[in-house]
Enzyme design. Structure first.
Site, PDB file in Angstrom:
ATOM      1  N   HIS A 141      -1.402  35.825  28.101  1.00 15.99           N
ATOM      2  CA  HIS A 141      -1.704  36.341  26.752  1.00 15.99           C
ATOM      3  C   HIS A 141      -3.210  36.464  26.485  1.00 15.99           C
ATOM      4  O   HIS A 141      -3.597  37.091  25.495  1.00 15.99           O
ATOM      5  CB  HIS A 141      -1.080  35.463  25.671  1.00 15.99           C
ATOM      6  CG  HIS A 141       0.415  35.464  25.668  1.00 15.99           C
ATOM      7  ND1 HIS A 141       1.149  36.639  25.603  1.00 15.99           N
ATOM      8  CD2 HIS A 141       1.321  34.455  25.723  1.00 15.99           C
ATOM      9  CE1 HIS A 141       2.441  36.328  25.623  1.00 15.99           C
ATOM     10  NE2 HIS A 141       2.575  35.027  25.701  1.00 15.99           N
TER      11      HIS A 141
ATOM     12  N   ASP B 150      10.695  30.971  30.554  1.00 18.84           N
ATOM     13  CA  ASP B 150      11.127  30.700  29.181  1.00 18.84           C
ATOM     14  C   ASP B 150      12.215  31.650  28.679  1.00 18.84           C
ATOM     15  O   ASP B 150      12.622  31.566  27.519  1.00 18.84           O
ATOM     16  CB  ASP B 150       9.922  30.702  28.219  1.00 18.84           C
ATOM     17  CG  ASP B 150       8.923  31.801  28.507  1.00 18.84           C
ATOM     18  OD1 ASP B 150       9.203  32.673  29.372  1.00 18.84           O
ATOM     19  OD2 ASP B 150       7.852  31.807  27.876  1.00 18.84           O
TER      20      ASP B 150
ATOM     21  N   ASP C 277       7.967  36.496  32.542  1.00 25.11           N
ATOM     22  CA  ASP C 277       7.945  35.610  31.369  1.00 25.11           C
ATOM     23  C   ASP C 277       8.651  36.339  30.216  1.00 25.11           C
ATOM     24  O   ASP C 277       8.609  37.573  30.136  1.00 25.11           O
ATOM     25  CB  ASP C 277       6.504  35.308  30.997  1.00 25.11           C
ATOM     26  CG  ASP C 277       6.372  34.217  29.954  1.00 25.11           C
ATOM     27  OD1 ASP C 277       6.100  33.067  30.328  1.00 25.11           O
ATOM     28  OD2 ASP C 277       6.534  34.531  28.749  1.00 25.11           O
TER      29      ASP C 277
ATOM     30  N   HIS D 173       7.835  36.536  27.243  1.00 23.64           N
ATOM     31  CA  HIS D 173       6.863  37.154  26.332  1.00 23.64           C
ATOM     32  C   HIS D 173       6.067  38.223  27.075  1.00 23.64           C
ATOM     33  O   HIS D 173       5.675  38.020  28.223  1.00 23.64           O
ATOM     34  CB  HIS D 173       5.903  36.094  25.788  1.00 23.64           C
ATOM     35  CG  HIS D 173       6.599  34.958  25.103  1.00 23.64           C
ATOM     36  ND1 HIS D 173       6.874  33.767  25.751  1.00 23.64           N
ATOM     37  CD2 HIS D 173       7.093  34.846  23.850  1.00 23.64           C
ATOM     38  CE1 HIS D 173       7.512  32.953  24.904  1.00 23.64           C
ATOM     39  NE2 HIS D 173       7.657  33.588  23.745  1.00 23.64           N
TER      40      HIS D 173
HETATM   41 ZN   LIG Z   1       6.300  32.951  27.572  1.00 27.96          ZN
END
Ligand SMILES: [Zn+2]
Length: 304
Positions: A122, A240, A159, A161
């Site tokens: 991120h 996740d 991931d 995200h």
């Molecule tokens: Zn994540």
């Protein structure tokens, strides 16, 4: 396996999901299953400032350095916390991926797993975000392009995200193909860029499970990877999306993580000389995290 004890010193405070126990759980699992005995272990070096400057602005690096607290906690955004040990951890986390590139390019190992925190995907060129201080994978990719003169590198990110940092940093870099699957709409809530010759974003509905995930990889990632013919594949390995992990709604199983790891190995065998560099991103339910990382590393090593 590349890691460093400094990564345990990044203290995010009580009840933060991105905690040092994540690495301990993975290490314990590796010892318990015997995988630790067959891995080669390397200490992660500290990333250099020049290596960071390939992907981050000077002002971002100086902001992290000058904000580091001598004690207690500093909040960079609602989720991203620094303590006194955080900068040392972040330097080792990014340095691990650089070391992985050098080891793989020297032929010392075929593939490498960077068992590090804080995670990286991120972090954008100019800001820390979502538990991430520096973009570990991007620092490694930039090193591979600059120091090893690679011309085509792929980053695959499973991931849950979206890897907004990696995407932002290499948005206009034709030598880097970025493939991502992620829950959408969901954190990081950055505008979703359409697909491009160097970008394959495959959003997944919150109700998605194995079927949708595997279809995304088979129908979108794999054709793009075959066409791009990367010389090295980097993996933003976040766990996740597991059904036991309440960080997201997508519900994958252990078998899905084995399967996607096998797909990546297959892709790397076609054009990349089996060169895979994987770095830990998310994954917060400690049991499923430890199991799936073990499985992921076994697949990378050709152990099943
Ligand atoms: Zn994540």
């Amino acid at each position: 396996m590349i890691s460093h004890n400094a990564c345990l010193g990044h203290d995010t405070g009580p009840d933060h999901p991105e905690c040092a126990r994540r690495l301990s759980a993975i290490n314990d699992r590796f010892v318990m299953t015997g995988l630790a005995d067959v891995l080669r272990h390397y200490d992660a070096p500290e990333v250099t400032r020049d290596q960071l400057l390939r992907v981050h602005t000077r002002s971002h690096i100086e902001h992290i350095e000058s904000t580091l607290p001598a004690e207690g906690y500093v909040r960079l955004d609602p989720d991203t916390i620094m303590s006194s040990g955080s900068l040392a951890a972040a330097r080792r986390a990014a340095g691990a991926v650089v070391k992985a590139v050098d080891l793989v390019m020297a032929g010392d190992v075929e593939s490498a797993f960077c068992c590090v925190r804080p995670p990286g995907h991120h972090a954008e060129s100019q800001r820390a975000m979502g538990f991430c201080l520096f973009s570990n994978i991007a620092v490694g990719v930039a090193h591979a392009l600059r120091e090893h003169d690679l011309q085509r590198v792929a980053v695959v990110d499973f991931d849950v995200h979206q890897g907004n940092g990696t995407e932002e940093i290499f948005r206009d870099e034709e030598r880097v193909l970025f493939c991502s699957t992620f829950e959408h709409p969901f954190y990081p809530f950055t505008p979703l860029l359409g697909n491009a010759p160097n970008r394959v974003n495959v959003p997944l509905d919150a109700r998605a499970g194995s079927t949708e995930f595997r279809a995304a990889i088979s129908e979108h990632w794999m054709p793009a990877l075959r066409q791009f013919e990367p010389e090295m594949i980097f993996v933003s390995a976040g766990f996740d999306a597991h059904r036991d992990d309440d960080m997201s709604h997508v519900s994958l199983t252990d078998a899905d993580y084995r399967w996607v790891s096998e797909q990546i190995v297959e892709a790397a065998s076609l054009s990349a000389g089996n060169r895979i560099i994987s770095a830990l991103e998310g994954g917060y339910e400690l049991h499923s995290l430890a199991r799936c990382v073990e499985m992921h590393v076994r697949v990378l090593m050709g152990l099943h």
